[in-house]
Design a protein around this motif. Structure first.
Motif, mmCIF file in Angstrom:
data_model
loop_
_atom_site.group_PDB
_atom_site.id
_atom_site.type_symbol
_atom_site.label_atom_id
_atom_site.label_comp_id
_atom_site.label_asym_id
_atom_site.label_seq_id
_atom_site.Cartn_x
_atom_site.Cartn_y
_atom_site.Cartn_z
ATOM 1 N N ARG A 1 0.877 -1.011 -0.029
ATOM 2 C CA ARG A 1 -0.028 0.048 0.107
ATOM 3 C C ARG A 1 0.757 1.140 -0.091
ATOM 4 O O ARG A 1 2.061 1.250 0.548
ATOM 5 C CB ARG A 1 -0.967 0.005 1.147
ATOM 6 N N ALA B 1 -4.011 -9.758 -1.902
ATOM 7 C CA ALA B 1 -4.533 -8.214 -2.200
ATOM 8 C C ALA B 1 -5.026 -7.562 -1.056
ATOM 9 O O ALA B 1 -4.576 -6.612 -0.443
ATOM 10 C CB ALA B 1 -5.061 -8.293 -3.433
ATOM 11 N N GLU B 2 -6.082 -8.437 -0.595
ATOM 12 C CA GLU B 2 -6.541 -7.773 0.824
ATOM 13 C C GLU B 2 -5.552 -7.442 1.893
ATOM 14 O O GLU B 2 -5.713 -6.454 2.626
ATOM 15 C CB GLU B 2 -8.145 -8.396 0.945
ATOM 16 N N SER C 1 -3.655 -4.495 1.307
ATOM 17 C CA SER C 1 -4.181 -3.327 1.582
ATOM 18 C C SER C 1 -4.492 -2.998 3.113
ATOM 19 O O SER C 1 -4.894 -1.834 3.291
ATOM 20 C CB SER C 1 -5.488 -3.404 0.632
ATOM 21 N N ASP C 2 -4.642 -4.005 3.686
ATOM 22 C CA ASP C 2 -4.923 -3.649 5.288
ATOM 23 C C ASP C 2 -3.815 -3.611 6.091
ATOM 24 O O ASP C 2 -3.936 -3.359 7.364
ATOM 25 C CB ASP C 2 -6.262 -4.640 5.858
ATOM 26 N N TRP D 1 -7.121 -2.388 -6.140
ATOM 27 C CA TRP D 1 -6.934 -2.162 -4.645
ATOM 28 C C TRP D 1 -6.425 -0.590 -4.186
ATOM 29 O O TRP D 1 -6.112 -0.440 -3.217
ATOM 30 C CB TRP D 1 -6.289 -3.177 -3.972
ATOM 31 N N LEU E 1 -3.031 -0.171 -4.905
ATOM 32 C CA LEU E 1 -1.804 -0.550 -4.314
ATOM 33 C C LEU E 1 -0.477 -0.146 -5.032
ATOM 34 O O LEU E 1 -0.938 0.415 -6.235
ATOM 35 C CB LEU E 1 -1.608 -1.958 -3.997
#
Length: 335
Positions: free
Chosen positions: A194, A251-252, A255-256, A275, A277
């Motif tokens: 990110r 990916a998730e 992103s977090d 996302w 990124l």
């Protein structure tokens, strides 16, 4: 149905001998031609035989069945009762034999079939959207079923051979006898993170080594092996905070959190866009890889398998986007 006792007795004589020693297929063609034309000259002309050759062959035919089969009339010949009983089975046998020489056909527009394709979630992400769009237009009654790629090349080869899987797609490289492969495109790896993790849009080697990493643990693909080798070579094995069984789950997670992930560049570009990124080249050396379509040599000439291979090559050679380069083949032709 053959009801004649005399026919049955003739056909069961010498059952202990190989069929090829009792039966001459050329003579069955001769019998069929004479029965249809009721004329020896006309039958000989249809078969390309001279009159002496016809007489000799007819004598052998009569000896083979122990019956005159045809009796001469003022014009032509007349079949005996036994010949009347024989004509049905002979015609059916010749038709069946002729069918064994005919290859099957596959008509995409009307075919009803389920094709089973082995691939990872990357493969589903990369191949399915364009493939399904193509099938909806050109083969609307076909169905594609995806199956997780087998953990071992030997298992994959067995499934391809048995036909439980029609094709496999991905970076698998099963160097197994009997498995054919066609290179669709080559790719490299990229990193995703990110923006707050990589404020400059990239990482130096030192920053990369200090970062925490999430890595794939995906069976049936070379990606996990290559990424693990890179981590070991750079003394980064202890920087791994998570191993996941699906690339798309990365990916998730990225992103977090503040982790960094390495994945195939085509996937990195896609997830970065979706996302929000950053994607950048790894600051370490990593080999590229080939994405291929695999099948077993037993199905080289199977019409449906051949058609689907050709479709996949046309859609994806040069990359998952419109084709740009000519694909290469390993272990056989795409036919």
């Amino acid at each position: 149905m053959i009801e004649s006792h005399s026919f049955f007795m003739r056909m069961t004589l010498g059952m202990n001998k190989p069929l090829s020693r009792k039966l001459d297929l050329n003579l069955l063609d001769l019998f069929d031609a004479i029965y249809r034309t009721r004329n020896l000259t006309a039958a000989g002309k249809a078969l390309g035989l001279s009159q002496p050759a016809m007489s000799h062959a007819l004598a052998r035919l009569r000896d083979m069945y122990g019956d005159p089969l045809f009796v001469r009339l003022a014009k032509g010949v007349e079949p005996t009762p036994f010949a009347d009983e024989l004509v049905g089975p002979v015609s059916q046998a010749l038709q069946i034999l002729a069918q064994t020489l005919e290859k099957g056909s596959f008509v995409p527009a009307t075919a009803r079939r389920v094709f089973r394709l082995a691939m990872t979630d990357i493969g589903e992400h990369t191949f399915l959207p364009r493939l399904i769009r193509h099938l909806q237009h050109h083969a609307p009654q076909l169905c594609v079923e995806t199956i997780a790629t087998s953990a071992s090349p030997e298992e994959l080869a067995q499934e391809l051979s048995k036909g439980t899987i029609d094709l496999a797609l991905g970076a698998i490289n099963p160097d197994i006898a009997g498995v054919r492969s066609r290179i669709l495109f080559s790719d490299v790896y990229a990193c995703v993170a990110r923006p707050s993790t990589v404020p400059r849009g990239t990482l130096s080697l030192a920053e990369f080594k200090r970062a925490r990493h999430v890595v794939p643990n995906v069976a049936g693909t070379n990606h996990s092996i290559l990424i693990d080798r890179m981590l070991v070579a750079n003394g980064m094995s202890d920087r791994v905070v998570a191993r996941v069984t699906h690339f798309l789950a990365i990916a998730e997670l990225v992103s977090d959190t503040d982790v960094v992930a390495i994945m195939p560049r085509n996937l990195a570009l896609s997830v970065a866009r979706r996302w929000g990124l950053c994607h950048f080249a790894p600051p370490v050396q990593m080999p590229g890889y080939d994405v291929m379509v695999y099948w077993h040599k037993r199905h080289d000439q199977e019409p449906g398998n051949t058609w689907l291979r050709q479709v996949i090559v046309e859609l994806f050679h040069g990359g998952p986007h419109p084709a740009r380069t000519k694909a290469r083949t390993r272990g056989g032709s795409i036919r």
